[in-house]
Design an enzyme around this catalytic site. Sequence first.
Site, PDB file in Angstrom:
ATOM      1  N   ASN A  76       0.794  -1.221   0.000  1.00  0.00           N
ATOM      2  CA  ASN A  76       0.000   0.000   0.000  1.00  0.00           C
ATOM      3  C   ASN A  76       0.828   1.273   0.000  1.00  0.00           C
ATOM      4  O   ASN A  76       0.314   2.353   0.293  1.00  0.00           O
ATOM      5  CB  ASN A  76      -0.964  -0.002   1.192  1.00  0.00           C
ATOM      6  CG  ASN A  76      -1.798  -1.265   1.236  1.00  0.00           C
ATOM      7  OD1 ASN A  76      -1.672  -2.043   2.176  1.00  0.00           O
ATOM      8  ND2 ASN A  76      -2.605  -1.509   0.217  1.00  0.00           N
ATOM      9  N   VAL A  84       1.396   6.954   0.324  1.00  0.00           N
ATOM     10  CA  VAL A  84       0.631   5.946   1.049  1.00  0.00           C
ATOM     11  C   VAL A  84      -0.767   5.920   0.455  1.00  0.00           C
ATOM     12  O   VAL A  84      -1.330   6.965   0.137  1.00  0.00           O
ATOM     13  CB  VAL A  84       0.559   6.302   2.553  1.00  0.00           C
ATOM     14  CG1 VAL A  84      -0.336   5.333   3.307  1.00  0.00           C
ATOM     15  CG2 VAL A  84       1.948   6.320   3.157  1.00  0.00           C
ATOM     16  N   CYS A  85      -1.321   4.739   0.294  1.00  0.00           N
ATOM     17  CA  CYS A  85      -2.685   4.594  -0.208  1.00  0.00           C
ATOM     18  C   CYS A  85      -3.602   5.499   0.618  1.00  0.00           C
ATOM     19  O   CYS A  85      -3.726   5.332   1.828  1.00  0.00           O
ATOM     20  CB  CYS A  85      -3.121   3.137  -0.094  1.00  0.00           C
ATOM     21  SG  CYS A  85      -4.714   2.818  -0.829  1.00  0.00           S
ATOM     22  N   LEU A  86      -4.188   6.492  -0.034  1.00  0.00           N
ATOM     23  CA  LEU A  86      -4.956   7.513   0.669  1.00  0.00           C
ATOM     24  C   LEU A  86      -6.114   6.946   1.468  1.00  0.00           C
ATOM     25  O   LEU A  86      -6.466   7.484   2.512  1.00  0.00           O
ATOM     26  CB  LEU A  86      -5.471   8.560  -0.320  1.00  0.00           C
ATOM     27  CG  LEU A  86      -4.401   9.389  -1.006  1.00  0.00           C
ATOM     28  CD1 LEU A  86      -5.035  10.333  -2.015  1.00  0.00           C
ATOM     29  CD2 LEU A  86      -3.597  10.179   0.014  1.00  0.00           C
ATOM     30  N   VAL A  88      -6.242   4.528   3.344  1.00  0.00           N
ATOM     31  CA  VAL A  88      -5.819   4.066   4.668  1.00  0.00           C
ATOM     32  C   VAL A  88      -6.150   5.112   5.727  1.00  0.00           C
ATOM     33  O   VAL A  88      -6.673   4.796   6.786  1.00  0.00           O
ATOM     34  CB  VAL A  88      -4.300   3.753   4.681  1.00  0.00           C
ATOM     35  CG1 VAL A  88      -3.798   3.513   6.081  1.00  0.00           C
ATOM     36  CG2 VAL A  88      -4.013   2.563   3.787  1.00  0.00           C
TER      37      VAL A  88
END
Length: 185
Positions: A76, A84-86, A88
């Site tokens: 991620n 970073v995968c938003l 999250v």
Amino acid sequence: MSSPSKRREMDLMKLMMSDYKVEMINDGMQEFFVEFSGPKDSIYEGGVWKIRVELPDAYPYKSPSVGFITKIYHPNVDEMSGSVCLDVINQTWSPMFDLVNVFETFLPQLLLYPNPSDPLNGEAAALMMRDRPTYEQRVKEYCEKYAKPRADTEEMSSDDEMSEDEYASDGDDEDDVAIAGKLDP
């Protein structure tokens, strides 16, 4: 001072007073770096990452933007940009959370429970689902190569500086004179 501005200042002060090392990027309070250690009893344990945090104007009503500066192998997290995968943070963010929550809850949860079905690093996601032991080994290799604890990297740089100083001023000077003497006609 407006309410979001006061809140930003309070949250930043709380983060600075915690155990996290915080380094401001500009004079403002919108962008800064934070040192983050991998969670205990995880494959990321022992790693230390430099995280870039950007607070939007609407903070705390809008979540902070978080990205890894130090390379990390994770489904991620985009390996090249550190994004970073938003989802999250965005999906669970509430003004009730603060910056300390990001480093004590959100990022540890991200590392402990990666989501390979919503990857930013497709290779890491595929490897995690296909061959978990090899994935875990790759994570550990990245930790070893890129996320050494800060104290170790400081010691290494000070040793490097010392060896350069020694080269310039100690026993090597005699070697330099001897070499220079041999080269003169």
